[in-house]
Design an enzyme around this catalytic site. Structure first.
Site, PDB file in Angstrom:
ATOM      1  N   GLU A  45     105.951  24.347 -19.444  1.00  0.00           N
ATOM      2  CA  GLU A  45     106.684  25.392 -19.698  1.00  0.00           C
ATOM      3  C   GLU A  45     107.336  25.017 -20.833  1.00  0.00           C
ATOM      4  O   GLU A  45     108.199  24.082 -21.079  1.00  0.00           O
ATOM      5  CB  GLU A  45     107.531  25.894 -18.587  1.00  0.00           C
ATOM      6  CG  GLU A  45     108.552  27.110 -19.049  1.00  0.00           C
ATOM      7  CD  GLU A  45     109.308  27.373 -17.634  1.00  0.00           C
ATOM      8  OE1 GLU A  45     109.857  28.584 -17.893  1.00  0.00           O
ATOM      9  OE2 GLU A  45     109.685  26.479 -17.013  1.00  0.00           O
ATOM     10  N   ARG A  84     104.648  13.318  -7.113  1.00  0.00           N
ATOM     11  CA  ARG A  84     105.385  13.317  -8.152  1.00  0.00           C
ATOM     12  C   ARG A  84     106.395  11.925  -8.287  1.00  0.00           C
ATOM     13  O   ARG A  84     106.577  11.313  -7.477  1.00  0.00           O
ATOM     14  CB  ARG A  84     106.681  14.568  -7.850  1.00  0.00           C
ATOM     15  CG  ARG A  84     107.756  14.654  -8.679  1.00  0.00           C
ATOM     16  CD  ARG A  84     108.549  15.868  -8.568  1.00  0.00           C
ATOM     17  NE  ARG A  84     109.572  15.672  -9.444  1.00  0.00           N
ATOM     18  CZ  ARG A  84     110.691  16.618  -9.406  1.00  0.00           C
ATOM     19  NH1 ARG A  84     110.723  17.792  -8.460  1.00  0.00           N
ATOM     20  NH2 ARG A  84     111.643  16.785 -10.338  1.00  0.00           N
ATOM     21  N   LYS A  89     115.976  19.187 -15.608  1.00  0.00           N
ATOM     22  CA  LYS A  89     116.630  19.882 -17.057  1.00  0.00           C
ATOM     23  C   LYS A  89     117.781  20.294 -16.963  1.00  0.00           C
ATOM     24  O   LYS A  89     118.479  19.991 -18.255  1.00  0.00           O
ATOM     25  CB  LYS A  89     115.480  20.779 -17.437  1.00  0.00           C
ATOM     26  CG  LYS A  89     114.036  20.380 -17.653  1.00  0.00           C
ATOM     27  CD  LYS A  89     113.135  21.540 -18.134  1.00  0.00           C
ATOM     28  CE  LYS A  89     111.721  21.356 -18.469  1.00  0.00           C
ATOM     29  NZ  LYS A  89     110.874  22.454 -18.858  1.00  0.00           N
TER      30      LYS A  89
END
Length: 779
Positions: A197, A417, A427
């Site tokens: 993204e 992950r 983020k």
């Protein structure tokens, strides 16, 4: 793939040669089966069970270089080695191999052949031999052995075995038959995709996904798409797309195509209409909090059974962006009370009035990732969607979308992950550090962003090996950083040029009796074990510098070794009132044996106009947070490490002036460093220390603390630098029980409080004077 290699993870010795050559040639899929007996290769309609024959068959299928007359001897040696138990015989075999490889890169010819793998497998399968190699008595053999083990294909085989063993421990029958590779993959037809993204910078977690996608695309001679998932105008910017592409280039990841989800907005809109018309989607204006509660409790929305006409009318209102339209969203009609809550009628379209950075104000409705991703994957020809297993509950949702819209199916391949201790990947939390000024930007060496870890000195080679080793694992754990930095050290150590730097703090001038009357310059290799690294110029003089730490350790008339020069004897010291060495006199003794001295020290010739020294700053960093893993309820500001940057002023030899930014070197006896450029503040060359994987280099330097942190100005003294410092900047007189060490740890109070600690005991031993000069209590 044209074959399948079936083997049991419990085999002893494990058939390393067969496993490694199968992944290296990419001519057989590894299939770990706990019920298997021995090792079996099924290829081109035949079945082979002898490991040496399997290696030869895969070498032939993979087109490896042809054998020579020596190949048979290496195969015979590999067959003998596992049966040898006496250390003298094992050592003799290793000596012979080491001698053979002294002037050769490979055993046979100029490339990897079957002989390479059969011998490597025999060595790898013997605990005794691997232990002997770690003694570094066979450097050429060890170099060859480590090279084969470091290959991506070998790391993938090792990772497969690790996963198979852990699967057996979990008694998971599905995982126990773990096949290393992609399901239903066909060579030349595999298409993977990496869908970031464009709302921020890539971090180490994204790096794993990008590298795995590229690896499998190359493994199957297919293609990889880089697709920007730009479906949320609230967070996305064009500049983030540019930085992501730059970050991927840093990782040496390059897509065959670059696309955008926004390229398919019209198609996605049409599929939403199709879902409404087939009764598989409905419009809903339930408030967000109430919708969340209804989904959790398994309660159907009041609009779930609205007519198709009503749903089309409300969706049309959404597309206009009207006051009425923004109240509504579109939901997939999956299930009301499925135990998997991801399947409880998720939202698939919502209204957003902000302009999109690529399509402007053309659209007022945007698809969610869960709706767009499977559709675009299918439309773009993706065959295998690699997703972290945090999406596992949403995998059925992915397949439902494709089936409901009658699209081409896509395989999903899960992987774990990446999570690291003392590391934030959120983020939002990383933004907080940037916004509060606790770091200098998204490329700060303390950040887990791609730019940050590259600036810290992590190589792409080490990162790739690490990611592939983690690849098939499904375990969700917080990893230590040690294995990653240890891999990195293996990559940089053979090629990093060696230079010298001395701490400026109380640097000691030395007169060397017997040294050259005028400065002499000699060419020396930058790396003693790798002449290809090049040469450097070393200045020899009768006036040199050594570090205070070394000078303090010298005893009168002790013989020490001046590295790259020879032995010298300490003849005299000059000490000031505070105990600091202010001068030394050494006498050269070049006939001395450096193997008999305890101290080998670095030194630098005192500067002259013709041979200046270079002012440098050595930087080291701590973790940004003091807690290994932050929980959801934890406030970041309560766990911020008070001081995370440590600066040491030093002087280096002039050879460092030839370096360009990002060059990796070793300052001998100090560690590995990456050149970060010239400081704009003081013009000094700045070097960032690269952790080497040892406990001391990766341990948190701060004790756990709470409370808000404040930004530390660049160049501010650390607690270690200010501790015990006098008014003149010199280190003050140490108190009786303090140990004189240079440490970056924070000073803490003695756990017993102040004063002496009485230790009453009924003993017949004589009382003796404390070695620290503290008088014992009177009897």
């Amino acid at each position: 793939m044209s074959g399948v290699l079936t083997l049991t993870p419990a085999a002893s010795p494990f058939p390393w040669a067969a496993a490694a050559i199968s992944t290296y040639t990419n001519k057989a899929t590894l299939n770990f089966d706990t019920a298997a007996k021995g090792v079996t290769l099924e290829i081109d309609g035949s079945q082979i069970t002898a490991e040496d024959e399997i290696v030869q068959a895969l070498a032939k299928a993979g087109g490896l270089a042809g054998d020579s007359a020596k190949t048979a001897a290496f195969f015979a040696l590999a067959k003998t080695l596992p049966t040898v138990t006496a250390f003298p015989e094992i050592t003799a075999a290793l000596d012979s191999l080491d001698d053979h490889l002294a002037y050769r890169t490979f055993l046979v010819g100029h490339d990897i052949t079957a002989a390479e793998w059969i011998v490597w497998g025999a060595l790898k399968g013997s605990v005794k031999i691997v232990g002997l190699l770690k003694n570094h008595k066979h450097p050429h053999l060890l170099r060859w052995f480590n090279h084969l083990e470091s290959l991506e294909s070998t790391q993938l085989a090792i990772a497969g075995l690790t996963e198979a063993k852990s699967a057996k421990a979990r008694n998971n029958k599905t995982a126990a038959s773990f096949a290393l590779g992609l399901q239903d993959a066909k060579e030349g037809q595999v298409v993977t995709r990496f869908p970031p993204e464009p709302s921020g910078y890539l971090h180490i977690g994204h790096a794993k996904a990008a590298m795995l996608n590229q690896y499998f695309a190359k493994m199957y001679k297919g293609k990889m798409i880089i697709r920007f998932d730009d479906t949320n105008p609230s967070k996305e910017r064009t500049e983030f797309e540019e930085t992501i592409l730059e970050d991927l280039a840093l990782l040496d990841v390059h897509g065959d195509r670059i696309t955008h989800t926004s390229d398919y907005f019209k198609e996605l809109y049409e599929y939403a209409l199709q879902a409404i018309k087939t009764g598989k989607a409905y419009a809903d204006d339930t408030e967000q909090e109430q919708m969340r509660k209804e989904r959790w409790d398994g309660i159907a929305s009041k609009h779930r059974d609205d007519s198709i006409e009503d749903n089309l009318k409300h969706f049309a209102e959404m597309t206009t962006g009207s006051a009425e339209g923004i109240r509504w969203c579109l939901r997939a009609k999956m299930s009301v009370d499925n135990p998997n809550k991801a399947l409880r009628d998720p939202v698939i379209f919502r209204t957003n009035l902000l302009p999109h950075h690529r399509t402007g104000d053309k659209w007022k409705v945007y698809p969610t990732y869960d709706f767009a991703c499977p559709i675009v994957d299918s439309l773009e020809g993706v065959t295998h969607a690699l997703r972290t297993n945090e999406y596992r509950d949403r995998n059925p949702q992915y397949h439902w979308m494709i089936e409901a819209l009658n699209l081409r199916p896509v395989n999903i391949w899960d992987f774990s992950r990446l999570n690291f201790i003392y590391t934030l990947l959120s983020k939002r939390k990383l933004h907080w550090f940037v916004d509060t000024g606790l770091v200098r930007g998204w490329d700060d060496p303390r950040f887990p962003t791609v730019r940050g870890i590259r600036r810290r000195g992590l190589t792409i080679e080490a990162l790739r090996q690490f990611m592939l080793a983690q690849g098939p694992s499904q375990a969700v754990v917080s990893l230590e950083w040690d294995s990653l930095w240890t891999l990195n050290k293996k990559v940089i150590d053979p090629v990093a040029p060696r230079f010298w730097a001395l701490s400026e703090t109380n640097i000691v001038p030395v007169t060397v009796k017997g040294g050259p009357e005028t400065a002499e310059v000699k060419s020396l290799p930058k790396h003693k074990k790798n002449p290809e690294v090049g040469e450097k110029q070393t200045v020899y003089s009768s006036q040199i510098f050594v570090e205070q730490e070394d000078a303090v350790s010298f005893e009168d008339n002790e013989e020490v070794t001046l590295m790259d020069w020879g032995n010298a004897i300490v003849r005299s010291k000059t000490v000031d009132a505070s105990g600091v060495i202010t001068g030394l006199e050494l006498e050269l003794h070049l006939a001395g044996d450096f193997r008999k001295t305890k101290k080998k020290v670095t030194w630098l010739a005192q500067p002259t106009p013709a041979a200046p020294l270079v002012d440098v700053t050595l930087l080291d960093y701590d973790y940004l947070i003091t807690k290994k893993k932050l929980e959801e309820a934890d406030a970041v500001k309560d766990f911020v490490t008070p001081v995370t940057e440590f600066r040491e002023l030093a002087r280096a030899d002039a050879n460092v002036r030839s370096l360009v930014k990002s060059d990796i070197i070793q300052f001998e006896r100090k560690g590995y460093y990456i050149f970060d450029g010239v400081s704009k503040e003081d013009g000094r060359l700045e070097f960032i220390r690269i952790p080497d994987g040892r406990a001391a280099s990766i341990a948190s330097k701060a004790a756990p603390q709470t409370g808000a942190a404040t930004p530390v100005p660049k160049g501010a003294a650390t607690p270690a630098q200010t501790q015990e410092a006098g008014a003149d900047g010199q280190r003050g007189q140490l108190s009786a029980l303090e140990t004189p060490v240079d440490t970056k740890m924070y000073k803490v109070d003695v756990v017993y409080g102040e004063g002496e600690v009485p230790t009453p005991a009924d003993t017949k031993m004589y009382k003796v004077q404390s070695v620290y000069g503290v008088k014992p209590e009177s009897a």
